[in-house]
Design an enzyme around this catalytic site. Structure first.
Site, PDB file in Angstrom:
ATOM      1  N   ASP A  61       0.855  -1.177   0.000  1.00 52.15           N
ATOM      2  CA  ASP A  61       0.000   0.000   0.000  1.00 52.15           C
ATOM      3  C   ASP A  61       0.898   1.236   0.000  1.00 52.15           C
ATOM      4  O   ASP A  61       1.729   1.400   0.902  1.00 52.15           O
ATOM      5  CB  ASP A  61      -0.885  -0.028   1.255  1.00 52.15           C
ATOM      6  N   VAL A  62       0.730   2.114  -0.987  1.00 46.64           N
ATOM      7  CA  VAL A  62       1.616   3.283  -1.087  1.00 46.64           C
ATOM      8  C   VAL A  62       1.367   4.307   0.020  1.00 46.64           C
ATOM      9  O   VAL A  62       2.125   5.269   0.156  1.00 46.64           O
ATOM     10  CB  VAL A  62       1.493   3.984  -2.454  1.00 46.64           C
ATOM     11  N   SER A 139      -2.526  14.711 -13.665  1.00 41.91           N
ATOM     12  CA  SER A 139      -3.728  14.551 -14.489  1.00 41.91           C
ATOM     13  C   SER A 139      -4.136  15.871 -15.107  1.00 41.91           C
ATOM     14  O   SER A 139      -3.748  16.959 -14.637  1.00 41.91           O
ATOM     15  CB  SER A 139      -4.872  14.020 -13.615  1.00 41.91           C
ATOM     16  N   TYR A 152     -10.013  14.646  -6.214  1.00 44.03           N
ATOM     17  CA  TYR A 152      -9.078  14.196  -7.248  1.00 44.03           C
ATOM     18  C   TYR A 152      -8.315  15.383  -7.833  1.00 44.03           C
ATOM     19  O   TYR A 152      -7.090  15.329  -8.002  1.00 44.03           O
ATOM     20  CB  TYR A 152      -9.855  13.466  -8.343  1.00 44.03           C
ATOM     21  N   LYS A 156      -4.266  15.864  -7.500  1.00 44.01           N
ATOM     22  CA  LYS A 156      -3.431  15.899  -8.696  1.00 44.01           C
ATOM     23  C   LYS A 156      -2.752  17.260  -8.878  1.00 44.01           C
ATOM     24  O   LYS A 156      -1.616  17.329  -9.372  1.00 44.01           O
ATOM     25  CB  LYS A 156      -4.268  15.545  -9.928  1.00 44.01           C
TER      26      LYS A 156
END
Length: 295
Positions: A61-62, A139, A152, A156
């Site tokens: 898991d990062v 992104s 998100y 990003k």
């Protein structure tokens, strides 16, 4: 100038499918040794099996310091070092700020932003030793902040800012830092979001190039070329870079275009949550489900 990756050790997070798996296969075909790191162990093992002896999969898991430190040590022990790190692991949710499941919302920021910081921090000593290259996958959402994507977009955009600061910090050590901005790419993450009963329709209303979905090969072509040149920025496709020049004007344009679509979507989102529950209505993609298990 393109550089060879033959014999180089490349660590890729989120390598079970999509961009991560595709890059692993392409770089291995160029002679690289690839370490696949992520939560979907069974899927990653299939990728490693397809590649052969040049690849090995590690489940981690990062967002976990302990897991990243363990895996990094094992990768170095197995391959002898690390030359390139691609922080690709990422998840997304669907939902408006006022109604999205809070835990799912925050998990996106933890994986997509803090996961990049943790991945780079743990692997950086080894990359410095080999004067290597770090690539963070940001992104289009870092530039265009659409409704229903607050977490998100924030994550990003943070990845972009983090990478820009880091680049200046490690340049004197011979390390290059890149940040990639893919638009909508046909991956499990995007297809899952498109299938959402509320937010799939909202995204379908995005105009022109902003809403277009590109094949995975388009992203892999651009990212592979960027990695070979150790690029500081990789835009997928190139027009994404042009948006950076006018980003100050984008929020009011997006707000104007959302006026006719968000009210009905907001109502539909509340109805969807009432029917399925906040968490089920929020989580998208296999990676998202793996990352939010138990959340």
């Amino acid at each position: 100038m393109a550089r060879k990756v033959s014999g180089k050790v490349v660590l890729i997070t989120g390598a079970a499918r999509g961009i991560g798996a595709g890059l692993a296969e392409r770089l291995a075909a160029r002679g690289a040794k690839v370490a696949l790191v992520g939560l979907e162990g069974a899927e990653q093992a299939k990728v490693a099996e397809r590649i052969g002896s040049a690849a090995r999969s590690w489940e981690a898991d990062v967002t976990s310091w302990d897991a990243l430190e363990r895996v990094t040590a094992e990768v170095v022990d197995h391959f002898g070092g690390i030359d390139i790190v691609i922080a690709n692991a990422g998840i997304a949710t669907t939902g408006f700020v006022r109604s999205v499941d809070p835990a799912a919302f925050e998990k996106v920021i933890e994986v997509d932003l803090l996961g990049v910081w943790r991945t780079f921090r743990v692997t950086l000593p080894h990359v410095i030793e080999r004067k290597g290259y770090l690539l963070a996958i940001s992104s289009l959402a870092a530039i265009t902040h659409a409704p229903g994507m607050a977490n998100y977009s924030a994550a990003k955009a943070g990845v972009e800012a983090f990478s820009n600061s880091l680049r200046a910090e490690v340049a004197h050590l011979g390390v290059k830092v890149g940040v990639a901005h893919p638009t909508w790419i046909r991956t499990d993450l995007v297809e899952s979001a498109d299938a959402h009963p509320v937010f799939g329709k909202l995204r379908a209303g995005m105009p022109g190039l902003i809403g277009k979905t590109y094949p995975l090969a388009t992203a892999l072509d651009a990212l592979e070329a960027g990695i070979l040149r150790r690029g500081r920025t990789i835009h997928v496709p190139r027009w994404v870079g042009a948006l950076k020049l006018i980003r100050a004007f984008l929020p009011p344009i997006i707000e104007l275009g959302s006026r006719s679509r968000v009210p009905s979507a907001d109502k539909a989102a509340l109805e969807d949550i009432a029917a399925r529950g906040a968490r089920e209505a929020s989580v998208t993609g296999h990676g998202g489900r793996a990352a939010t298990t138990g959340v």
